[in-house]
Motif scaffolding. Sequence first.
Motif, mmCIF file in Angstrom:
data_model
loop_
_atom_site.group_PDB
_atom_site.id
_atom_site.type_symbol
_atom_site.label_atom_id
_atom_site.label_comp_id
_atom_site.label_asym_id
_atom_site.label_seq_id
_atom_site.Cartn_x
_atom_site.Cartn_y
_atom_site.Cartn_z
ATOM 1 N N ARG A 1 72.820 -25.570 48.472
ATOM 2 C CA ARG A 1 73.182 -26.864 49.055
ATOM 3 C C ARG A 1 72.033 -27.859 48.975
ATOM 4 N N TYR A 2 70.819 -27.399 49.195
ATOM 5 C CA TYR A 2 69.683 -28.317 49.242
ATOM 6 C C TYR A 2 68.960 -28.438 47.902
ATOM 7 N N GLY A 3 69.606 -28.020 46.836
ATOM 8 C CA GLY A 3 69.092 -28.295 45.503
ATOM 9 C C GLY A 3 68.129 -27.286 44.922
ATOM 10 N N GLY A 4 67.839 -26.210 45.636
ATOM 11 C CA GLY A 4 66.907 -25.222 45.104
ATOM 12 C C GLY A 4 67.386 -24.608 43.809
ATOM 13 N N GLY A 5 68.705 -24.399 43.710
ATOM 14 C CA GLY A 5 69.271 -23.776 42.528
ATOM 15 C C GLY A 5 69.127 -24.613 41.281
ATOM 16 N N MET A 6 68.866 -25.893 41.450
ATOM 17 C CA MET A 6 68.698 -26.763 40.288
ATOM 18 C C MET A 6 67.291 -26.617 39.694
ATOM 19 N N ARG A 7 66.337 -26.135 40.498
ATOM 20 C CA ARG A 7 64.944 -26.067 40.057
ATOM 21 C C ARG A 7 64.478 -24.661 39.710
ATOM 22 N N THR A 8 65.029 -23.648 40.374
ATOM 23 C CA THR A 8 64.525 -22.294 40.175
ATOM 24 C C THR A 8 65.582 -21.273 40.584
ATOM 25 N N ASP A 9 65.356 -20.033 40.219
ATOM 26 C CA ASP A 9 66.209 -18.924 40.619
ATOM 27 C C ASP A 9 65.934 -18.600 42.086
ATOM 28 N N MET A 10 66.968 -18.200 42.839
ATOM 29 C CA MET A 10 66.796 -17.937 44.259
ATOM 30 C C MET A 10 65.795 -16.808 44.520
ATOM 31 N N VAL A 11 65.820 -15.752 43.717
ATOM 32 C CA VAL A 11 64.889 -14.633 43.927
ATOM 33 C C VAL A 11 63.455 -15.093 43.717
ATOM 34 N N VAL A 12 63.217 -15.896 42.694
ATOM 35 C CA VAL A 12 61.876 -16.442 42.439
ATOM 36 C C VAL A 12 61.446 -17.298 43.633
ATOM 37 N N PHE A 13 62.362 -18.135 44.133
ATOM 38 C CA PHE A 13 62.071 -18.989 45.278
ATOM 39 C C PHE A 13 61.737 -18.158 46.517
ATOM 40 N N LEU A 14 62.541 -17.126 46.802
ATOM 41 C CA LEU A 14 62.308 -16.315 48.000
ATOM 42 C C LEU A 14 60.984 -15.556 47.926
ATOM 43 N N ARG A 15 60.632 -15.068 46.734
ATOM 44 C CA ARG A 15 59.327 -14.404 46.576
ATOM 45 C C ARG A 15 58.189 -15.396 46.818
ATOM 46 N N ALA A 16 58.343 -16.588 46.266
ATOM 47 C CA ALA A 16 57.320 -17.621 46.464
ATOM 48 C C ALA A 16 57.232 -18.002 47.937
#
Length: 135
Positions: free
Chosen positions: A75-90
């Motif tokens: 919803r907040y656009g994270g999926g447009m910039r990166t993969d969710m797993v990569v984001f959660l690890r970061a």
Amino acid sequence: MSVSANLVRLTLRQVPVVKEHILRVEQDGKCPLCSRGLTVEAGCMDHDHSTGRVRGILCRGCNGSEGKIKNAFLRYGGGMRTDMVVFLRALADYIEHHRQNPRRFLYHLHRNEEEKRVLKNTRLRKKRAAAKKGK
């Protein structure tokens, strides 16, 4: 709808049998996220909503949290910039880094428990004084 030879679409009757197997054999009877003990009845069969593949058995709270996190990420656009797993690890690395290396600055609205207690009591005193004055 055809299913690949190595995939098995579960029937409703097979679900508790597979849940039992995953819980006992693969997860030691626990939710893999929070380690809470689970029963077949209480556990939720978590699956990837894109592929339909079963991932594991989660407690209701963790299953709901996983869905909420994914929805918020998209919803907040994270999926447009990166993969969710990569984001959660970061995100986990970011939080861990700042636990180990805290800054010396406090957020301007943050109050510790003592400050919250004093503020609450001050507000209550003012409210009682105003009510007493209004009588």
